[in-house]
Write a protein that holds these residues in place. Structure first.
Motif, PDB file in Angstrom:
ATOM      1  N   ASN A 142      34.768  32.223  37.557  1.00  0.00           N
ATOM      2  CA  ASN A 142      35.656  32.651  38.309  1.00  0.00           C
ATOM      3  C   ASN A 142      34.933  33.059  39.772  1.00  0.00           C
ATOM      4  OD1 ASN A 142      36.970  35.240  39.773  1.00  0.00           O
ATOM      5  ND2 ASN A 142      38.581  34.112  38.482  1.00  0.00           N
ATOM      6  N   LYS A 145      34.114  29.921  41.616  1.00  0.00           N
ATOM      7  CA  LYS A 145      35.201  29.322  42.111  1.00  0.00           C
ATOM      8  C   LYS A 145      35.723  30.139  43.730  1.00  0.00           C
ATOM      9  CE  LYS A 145      39.528  30.833  40.960  1.00  0.00           C
ATOM     10  NZ  LYS A 145      40.624  31.282  40.118  1.00  0.00           N
ATOM     11  N   GLN A 146      35.627  31.351  43.524  1.00  0.00           N
ATOM     12  CA  GLN A 146      35.629  32.106  44.685  1.00  0.00           C
ATOM     13  C   GLN A 146      34.689  31.870  45.852  1.00  0.00           C
ATOM     14  OE1 GLN A 146      36.901  36.378  44.061  1.00  0.00           O
ATOM     15  NE2 GLN A 146      36.701  35.845  42.074  1.00  0.00           N
ATOM     16  N   LEU A 351      49.447  38.625  34.876  1.00  0.00           N
ATOM     17  CA  LEU A 351      48.088  37.974  35.180  1.00  0.00           C
ATOM     18  C   LEU A 351      48.390  36.508  35.875  1.00  0.00           C
ATOM     19  CD1 LEU A 351      46.216  38.189  31.697  1.00  0.00           C
ATOM     20  CD2 LEU A 351      45.895  39.346  33.732  1.00  0.00           C
ATOM     21  N   ASN A 352      49.381  36.017  35.584  1.00  0.00           N
ATOM     22  CA  ASN A 352      50.032  34.825  36.164  1.00  0.00           C
ATOM     23  C   ASN A 352      50.488  35.134  37.669  1.00  0.00           C
ATOM     24  OD1 ASN A 352      49.646  32.948  33.833  1.00  0.00           O
ATOM     25  ND2 ASN A 352      51.811  33.369  33.311  1.00  0.00           N
ATOM     26  N   GLU A 355      47.264  35.226  39.649  1.00  0.00           N
ATOM     27  CA  GLU A 355      46.699  34.011  40.068  1.00  0.00           C
ATOM     28  C   GLU A 355      47.752  33.296  41.187  1.00  0.00           C
ATOM     29  OE1 GLU A 355      43.958  32.444  39.332  1.00  0.00           O
ATOM     30  OE2 GLU A 355      43.343  34.385  38.508  1.00  0.00           O
ATOM     31  N   TYR A 358      46.867  34.766  44.436  1.00  0.00           N
ATOM     32  CA  TYR A 358      45.487  34.374  44.908  1.00  0.00           C
ATOM     33  C   TYR A 358      45.766  33.116  45.709  1.00  0.00           C
ATOM     34  CZ  TYR A 358      40.819  32.471  44.568  1.00  0.00           C
ATOM     35  OH  TYR A 358      39.590  32.048  44.878  1.00  0.00           O
ATOM     36  N   ASN A 359      46.431  32.144  44.894  1.00  0.00           N
ATOM     37  CA  ASN A 359      46.519  30.835  45.535  1.00  0.00           C
ATOM     38  C   ASN A 359      47.459  30.797  46.725  1.00  0.00           C
ATOM     39  OD1 ASN A 359      45.332  29.557  43.582  1.00  0.00           O
ATOM     40  ND2 ASN A 359      46.797  29.345  42.116  1.00  0.00           N
ATOM     41  N   TYR A 382      40.866  41.156  44.605  1.00  0.00           N
ATOM     42  CA  TYR A 382      40.918  40.285  43.436  1.00  0.00           C
ATOM     43  C   TYR A 382      39.577  40.132  42.837  1.00  0.00           C
ATOM     44  CZ  TYR A 382      41.500  35.692  41.217  1.00  0.00           C
ATOM     45  OH  TYR A 382      41.393  34.770  40.163  1.00  0.00           O
ATOM     46  N   ALA A 386      39.533  40.672  38.627  1.00  0.00           N
ATOM     47  CA  ALA A 386      39.037  39.694  37.826  1.00  0.00           C
ATOM     48  C   ALA A 386      38.009  40.155  36.915  1.00  0.00           C
ATOM     49  CB  ALA A 386      38.629  38.348  38.363  1.00  0.00           C
TER      50      ALA A 386
END
Length: 413
Positions: A142, A145-146, A351-352, A355, A358-359, A382, A386
């Motif tokens: 994670n 990715k960030q 949680l969904n 995300e 975030y996107n 975030y 996370a």
């Protein structure tokens, strides 16, 4: 060898240095290779040897005498006319051998319980390290990715800042977030290295271990429920916990030792036969010999008193371990329940949504719909959230493992 071929070799060697392993795979390697476990097994073998030794009686003693000087005939070593021989055997009285053997067998039971407790403790360490490594790997994924996006964004801002299109303040703001992410990554990698080293020691595997745990399997572990409440778990712990059973068995062991020491006060019998050629009343005289110490006082009284005190001491220790175990089970259950309820408050849709937001923030920032301050504030929030969620999930698994370690039976279904 060209550079491309060399790169393939490096990648290949890296890949072969890692093993994807389930928790069951790790347990199998642990059972076969763990050096602590293998070493502890010898204590049971040594206890078997003590039982064997306890069954062995003293050897019979053979003695003899010959003439050194015959004053009548003035002969030295007149062996032809004066010699004799005796054989004696020590006969244990008062049940000494039976008590010694019973005490040795009790010591073996203690060694087996110590082995069982070590097995549980090391297996708990194995599970703990495995789940720790699993969640640290997810954190690293994670964070990377960030970092991938933020590094690209920072590089672009540096170019624009050099041209005067954006302020240096904005560049520094992004730089601060990247630094924080890199610090997170450093800490995570440090933890991963520590957990990997511990797993190597526990399993005896020299390659890096990559946990093979699917998301659905992790979810099943997180949602598993114990078979009963804390009272039921305390009851089962008292029945199964090897460390507590060891302290109970230690009471019986000390009683057997006290019984053995008490039997040592009973005099033993020396039984034998002797032959004398000319030194007795008759020629070639054969005599029965019996010897026994005079029991004028109890020669082992101090050891008996000491053994009786050990019985009382072990009884108090067992009472302490009972209270300690019940308290630990109660605390471990409450800790697990608190952490489970805390995670249960976070729904899957939450949680969904996180995300999704975030996107959405990434997309809207690219389009210029939100400011840099809003974007960096969200990204920092975030980042922390996370990491906290991964920690919450890991904490539940660790609490469950602590309960398993204390109760020492399958309690989650």
């Amino acid at each position: 060898m060209n550079k491309f071929a060399g790169l393939l070799i490096v990648i290949s060697s890296f890949m072969t240095a890692q093993q994807q392993m389930t928790l069951l795979d790790c347990e199998e390697s642990f059972q076969k290779n763990n050096l602590q476990l293998l070493a502890e097994q010898y204590n049971i073998n040594m206890a078997d040897a003590d039982i064997l030794q306890a069954k062995i009686w003293e050897l019979p003693q053979l003695s003899g005498q010959i003439n050194a000087y015959n004053p009548q005939d003035r002969k030295v070593f007149d062996i032809g006319h004066a010699k004799g021989a005796q054989i004696t055997q020590l006969i244990y009285m008062g049940g000494k051998k039976k008590n010694e053997i019973a005490f040795a067998k009790s010591n073996k039971e203690l060694a087996e319980l110590q082995f069982s407790q070590l097995l549980v403790d090391l297996k708990t360490q194995l599970h703990t390290m495995y789940y720790n490594l699993y969640y640290e790997k997810l954190k690293l994924e994670n964070t990377n990715k960030q970092l991938g996006y933020m590094n690209d964004l920072l590089a672009a801002y540096k170019v624009q800042s050099a041209k005067g299109n954006v302020s240096l303040k904005d560049e520094v703001r992004l730089q601060s977030l990247v630094i924080q992410l890199n610090n997170d990554k450093t800490d995570i990698n440090k933890n991963i290295l520590e957990f990997e080293q511990n797993l190597k020691i526990l399993t005896g595997i020299t390659d890096e271990i990559e946990p093979r745990l699917s998301e659905s399997e992790a979810k099943d572990i997180l949602t598993a429920q114990p078979f009963g409440d804390e009272t039921e778990l305390q009851k089962k712990a008292l029945e199964n916990n090897a460390d507590y059973q060891y302290n109970l068995k230690l009471i019986d062991n000390s009683k057997l030792y006290a019984q053995w020491q008490k039997s040592l006060n009973v005099p033993d019998l020396n039984l034998g036969a002797g032959w004398d050629q000319n030194g007795g009343t008759f020629k070639n005289e054969v005599n029965l010999m019996i010897g026994i110490p005079l029991p004028l006082w109890k020669s082992n009284k101090g050891n008996v008193d000491k053994a009786n005190f050990a019985v009382q001491q072990n009884q108090k220790n067992a009472d302490f371990h009972k209270l300690n175990l019940e308290t630990k089970v109660q605390a471990a259950y409450k800790t697990w329940k608190s952490q489970y309820d805390q995670l249960a408050e976070i729904k899957l849709e939450d949680l969904n949504n996180m995300e999704l937001v975030y996107n959405g923030m990434l997309s809207n920032f690219k389009k210029g719909n939100i400011s840099l301050i809003e974007f960096t504030d969200f990204m920092d929030s975030y980042r922390e959230t996370a990491l906290q969620i991964y920690n919450m999930k890991n904490n539940i698994m660790q609490s469950a493992e602590q309960l398993n370690q204390l109760v020492q039976m399958k309690i989650f279904y």
